[in-house]
Design an enzyme around this catalytic site. Sequence first.
Site, PDB file in Angstrom:
ATOM      1  N   THR A  11      18.403  43.309  31.403  1.00 14.74           N
ATOM      2  CA  THR A  11      19.465  42.274  30.859  1.00 14.74           C
ATOM      3  C   THR A  11      18.265  41.152  32.357  1.00 14.74           C
ATOM      4  O   THR A  11      18.578  40.077  31.904  1.00 14.74           O
ATOM      5  CB  THR A  11      20.116  42.566  30.511  1.00 14.74           C
ATOM      6  OG1 THR A  11      20.255  43.413  29.707  1.00 14.74           O
ATOM      7  CG2 THR A  11      21.126  41.156  30.195  1.00 14.74           C
ATOM      8  N   SER A 139      29.025  38.182  40.207  1.00 19.87           N
ATOM      9  CA  SER A 139      29.108  38.926  38.396  1.00 19.87           C
ATOM     10  C   SER A 139      28.958  37.501  37.213  1.00 19.87           C
ATOM     11  O   SER A 139      29.787  35.875  38.662  1.00 19.87           O
ATOM     12  CB  SER A 139      30.577  39.427  38.387  1.00 19.87           C
ATOM     13  OG  SER A 139      31.706  38.524  38.142  1.00 19.87           O
ATOM     14  N   CYS A 140      28.900  37.145  36.432  1.00 22.80           N
ATOM     15  CA  CYS A 140      28.450  36.577  35.862  1.00 22.80           C
ATOM     16  C   CYS A 140      29.857  35.823  35.166  1.00 22.80           C
ATOM     17  O   CYS A 140      30.165  34.329  35.118  1.00 22.80           O
ATOM     18  CB  CYS A 140      28.022  36.934  33.963  1.00 22.80           C
ATOM     19  SG  CYS A 140      29.134  38.137  33.743  1.00 22.80           S
ATOM     20  N   ASN A 141      31.140  36.348  35.002  1.00 23.96           N
ATOM     21  CA  ASN A 141      32.578  35.688  35.229  1.00 23.96           C
ATOM     22  C   ASN A 141      33.032  34.666  36.194  1.00 23.96           C
ATOM     23  O   ASN A 141      33.621  34.753  36.456  1.00 23.96           O
ATOM     24  CB  ASN A 141      33.623  37.132  34.637  1.00 23.96           C
ATOM     25  CG  ASN A 141      34.039  37.003  33.126  1.00 23.96           C
ATOM     26  OD1 ASN A 141      33.606  36.204  32.343  1.00 23.96           O
ATOM     27  ND2 ASN A 141      33.336  38.315  32.896  1.00 23.96           N
ATOM     28  N   HIS A 194      38.416  40.374  38.909  1.00 23.72           N
ATOM     29  CA  HIS A 194      37.875  38.684  38.975  1.00 23.72           C
ATOM     30  C   HIS A 194      38.238  37.641  40.049  1.00 23.72           C
ATOM     31  O   HIS A 194      37.369  37.226  40.768  1.00 23.72           O
ATOM     32  CB  HIS A 194      37.438  37.995  38.003  1.00 23.72           C
ATOM     33  CG  HIS A 194      37.399  39.082  36.584  1.00 23.72           C
ATOM     34  ND1 HIS A 194      38.180  40.612  36.168  1.00 23.72           N
ATOM     35  CD2 HIS A 194      35.616  38.690  36.088  1.00 23.72           C
ATOM     36  CE1 HIS A 194      37.191  40.088  34.734  1.00 23.72           C
ATOM     37  NE2 HIS A 194      35.743  40.082  35.199  1.00 23.72           N
ATOM     38  N   GLY A 195      39.127  37.687  39.832  1.00 25.36           N
ATOM     39  CA  GLY A 195      40.197  37.145  41.519  1.00 25.36           C
ATOM     40  C   GLY A 195      39.744  37.310  42.201  1.00 25.36           C
ATOM     41  O   GLY A 195      39.244  36.440  43.447  1.00 25.36           O
ATOM     42  N   HIS A 220      30.895  35.865  27.081  1.00 28.84           N
ATOM     43  CA  HIS A 220      32.865  35.751  27.729  1.00 28.84           C
ATOM     44  C   HIS A 220      33.886  34.597  27.325  1.00 28.84           C
ATOM     45  O   HIS A 220      32.677  33.775  26.833  1.00 28.84           O
ATOM     46  CB  HIS A 220      33.028  36.124  29.169  1.00 28.84           C
ATOM     47  CG  HIS A 220      31.623  37.285  29.484  1.00 28.84           C
ATOM     48  ND1 HIS A 220      32.432  38.520  29.199  1.00 28.84           N
ATOM     49  CD2 HIS A 220      31.131  37.590  29.839  1.00 28.84           C
ATOM     50  CE1 HIS A 220      31.968  39.269  29.592  1.00 28.84           C
ATOM     51  NE2 HIS A 220      30.598  38.509  30.070  1.00 28.84           N
ATOM     52  N   GLN A 302      26.824  36.220  29.933  1.00 25.48           N
ATOM     53  CA  GLN A 302      26.764  37.304  30.401  1.00 25.48           C
ATOM     54  C   GLN A 302      25.549  37.022  30.818  1.00 25.48           C
ATOM     55  O   GLN A 302      25.442  37.834  31.937  1.00 25.48           O
ATOM     56  CB  GLN A 302      27.819  38.147  30.057  1.00 25.48           C
ATOM     57  CG  GLN A 302      26.656  39.140  28.799  1.00 25.48           C
ATOM     58  CD  GLN A 302      26.922  38.843  27.584  1.00 25.48           C
ATOM     59  OE1 GLN A 302      27.625  37.387  26.978  1.00 25.48           O
ATOM     60  NE2 GLN A 302      26.809  39.374  26.905  1.00 25.48           N
TER      61      GLN A 302
END
Length: 341
Positions: A11, A139-141, A194-195, A220, A302
């Site tokens: 991907t 990461s994407c997020n 994520h934080g 997302h 994402q």
Amino acid sequence: MIKVAINGYGTIGKRVADAVAAQPDMEVIGVSKTSVSAEAYIAKERGYPLYIADLGKKPAFEKAGIEVAGDVEAMLKAADIVVDATPGGVGEKNRPIYEKLGKKAIFQGGEDHEVAGFSFNAHANYNEAENHQFARVVSCNSTGLVRIIHALDQAFGVARVRAVMVRRGADPDDVKRGPIDAIVLNPASIPSHHGPDVNTVLPHINIVTLAMIVPTTFMHMHSIQMDLKKETTREEVLKVFENHSRIGLVRKTMGIKSNAQLREYTQDLGRPRTDLWENGVFEESVSILDGKEFYCFQAIHQEADVVPENIDCIRALMGTVKDPQESIRMTNEALGLVAIG
């Protein structure tokens, strides 16, 4: 020309390969697959030399009409730098190989920060990368969060961030994952990862994130609240976003209020693979309360938003372009990335 090997042509890997091939100062010297798949045929159509880890599988590839250029180690030896786009956890196992060969490598957000020891975002810490052998594109997020937090921190100062990640259940082609009919807390405890991931790039930011997974595949969605240090207005915040090359605005006049509509829009724009490389901030949601409280919704694709970051990370690690804005400009221009809105 920087010779780039893509270890893992899935991907992310297939998108990074095409992005590398589009750059004026880079070339794809090879991509890797572990088994015959649709992506292997795409690599063949693109003309990318295909390498495999186990040469014992070479007959299976050749039977499928796919030429094998050699084993992965041969690809790595020919490269100046490796983009490791293997599944999460595999990159950690690959690191000793890169160390043995003395190759610079870029890992993805599925790996822990400690695998590389340095996490990267082009706008936030490009100039810190050059003396590292390894880097990790968050990461994407986290990429989407770092972009918007850094932009507002530079303009007004950010005292605190609270954000909720509404995460897609799976990528469109991932038929093994779900949920199909559920909203899954990911995790039920607070904070989500994520934080802390944002803090690997922006360590001074006070941030808490929560996350859930929902039955969708396209993107997302983030609900973000920030306390700013300086008073500002909605109009000033929108100007910051308008001047950021990787923050797009989903204008109210577009009538787009969902991830599905936004994906359709990128498809109609003719974006490769319908990719939204930039953040998709919903203009209508951008709000400032009491001068310092910021709110918005943003969509994060994402599969795509980390792609330009990987390209800039290549230049940053190699030290070939010193100015982050120049690298960002080169990357965006080659991709055709003009932020929406």
